[in-house]
Design a protein around this motif. Structure first.
Motif, mmCIF file in Angstrom:
data_model
loop_
_atom_site.group_PDB
_atom_site.id
_atom_site.type_symbol
_atom_site.label_atom_id
_atom_site.label_comp_id
_atom_site.label_asym_id
_atom_site.label_seq_id
_atom_site.Cartn_x
_atom_site.Cartn_y
_atom_site.Cartn_z
ATOM 1 N N LYS A 125 0.834 -1.198 0.000
ATOM 2 C CA LYS A 125 0.000 0.000 0.000
ATOM 3 C C LYS A 125 0.867 1.246 0.000
ATOM 4 O O LYS A 125 1.941 1.235 0.570
ATOM 5 N N PRO A 126 0.399 2.348 -0.592
ATOM 6 C CA PRO A 126 -0.807 2.416 -1.407
ATOM 7 C C PRO A 126 -0.604 1.745 -2.758
ATOM 8 O O PRO A 126 0.499 1.745 -3.303
ATOM 9 N N ASN A 128 -3.593 1.920 -5.023
ATOM 10 C CA ASN A 128 -4.617 2.554 -5.840
ATOM 11 C C ASN A 128 -3.956 3.660 -6.682
ATOM 12 O O ASN A 128 -3.299 4.547 -6.134
ATOM 13 N N PHE A 131 -3.686 7.309 -5.703
ATOM 14 C CA PHE A 131 -2.754 7.729 -4.657
ATOM 15 C C PHE A 131 -1.295 7.524 -5.048
ATOM 16 O O PHE A 131 -0.408 7.575 -4.200
#
Length: 185
Positions: A125-126, A128, A131
Motif C-alpha cells: 500500500k498504497p 490505488n 494515490f
C-alpha cells in the motif's frame, strides 16, 4: 516514534527559522513535525486526524485539524490568505491541492515533497492509482499554477529501501523570487 523523512533531513539546511512558518501538510502521526519542532523551527502541523494532533499539541506543536479533501471540487484549502516559508508533504497525494499549495509559498519559499509513485503497488500500500504519482508527475505539478514559477533544486524518482521498500517521487523546489547560494545538491 518514526524517524523523520530522510528527504526532509537532506534539505533541512535550506530551511531558515527567520523566514517564517513551515507547514507540515497531512502530518499524520507527526514524525516530521516533532523533528522540526525539536529544532526550534516555527511550525504548523495540519491533519484531519484530531487524535494524532493531540500528541503534538501536548508537546507544544501548533496544530490545525482540517480535512483537505472536503468541500466543493473535492478539496478545501484553508490557507488562501496565508503564506509559508516552507511546506513539507510526505506520503500524501491529493492532486487538486497542488496549485493552492504552490500559491501559499512565500516568494523564495521551499517545497519539500515526497510520496508514492506508480510501481509501488508491487510493494504494498498504497496501490490505488489515485494515490500514486504517474511517471514524472511531481515535476509536472510544479507547473500546475500558471502564476507561480518553481525552481527545482533536486528531484528523484524510483525505488527506495527505507523506511520500507517503495517506489517514490521526491522534489525539493523553491518558489521564484529568491534563489539562495545554499540551493545546491
Amino acid at each position: 516514534m518514526s524517524l523523520p523523512s530522510s528527504w526532509l533531513q537532506r534539505y533541512l539546511h535550506l530551511l531558515n527559522a527567520d523566514t517564517g512558518q513551515i507547514l507540515d501538510l497531512a502530518c499524520g502521526t507527526g514524525r516530521n513535525s516533532f523533528y522540526l519542532h525539536g529544532l526550534g523551527l516555527p511550525l504548523l502541523a495540519l491533519d484531519r486526524d484530531v487524535a494524532s494532533l493531540a500528541g503534538m499539541q501536548a508537546a507544544g506543536v501548533a496544530t490545525k485539524a482540517h480535512d483537505l479533501e472536503a468541500g466543493e471540487g473535492g478539496y478545501d484549502w484553508p490557507f488562501a490568505e496565508q503564506s509559508f516559508a516552507a511546506i513539507v508533504v510526505c506520503n500524501y497525494l491529493h492532486r487538486p491541492l497542488f496549485p493552492h499549495l504552490l500559491a501559499s509559498l512565500k516568494p523564495g519559499g521551499l517545497l519539500i515533497y515526497e510520496t508514492f509513485a506508480a510501481g509501488n503497488e508491487n510493494f504494498g500500500k498504497p496501490s490505488n492509482p489515485a494515490f500514486l504519482l504517474r511517471p514524472g508527475e511531481l515535476l509536472t505539478q510544479m507547473q500546475s499554477n500558471p502564476s507561480v514559477t518553481m525552481s527545482i533544486i533536486a528531484y528523484e524518482e524510483g525505488y527506495v529501501e527505507q523506511p520500507k521498500p517503495a517506489i517514490v517521487q521526491r522534489i525539493c523546489a523553491r518558489k521564484a523570487g529568491k534563489i539562495s547560494v545554499l540551493d545546491k545538491l
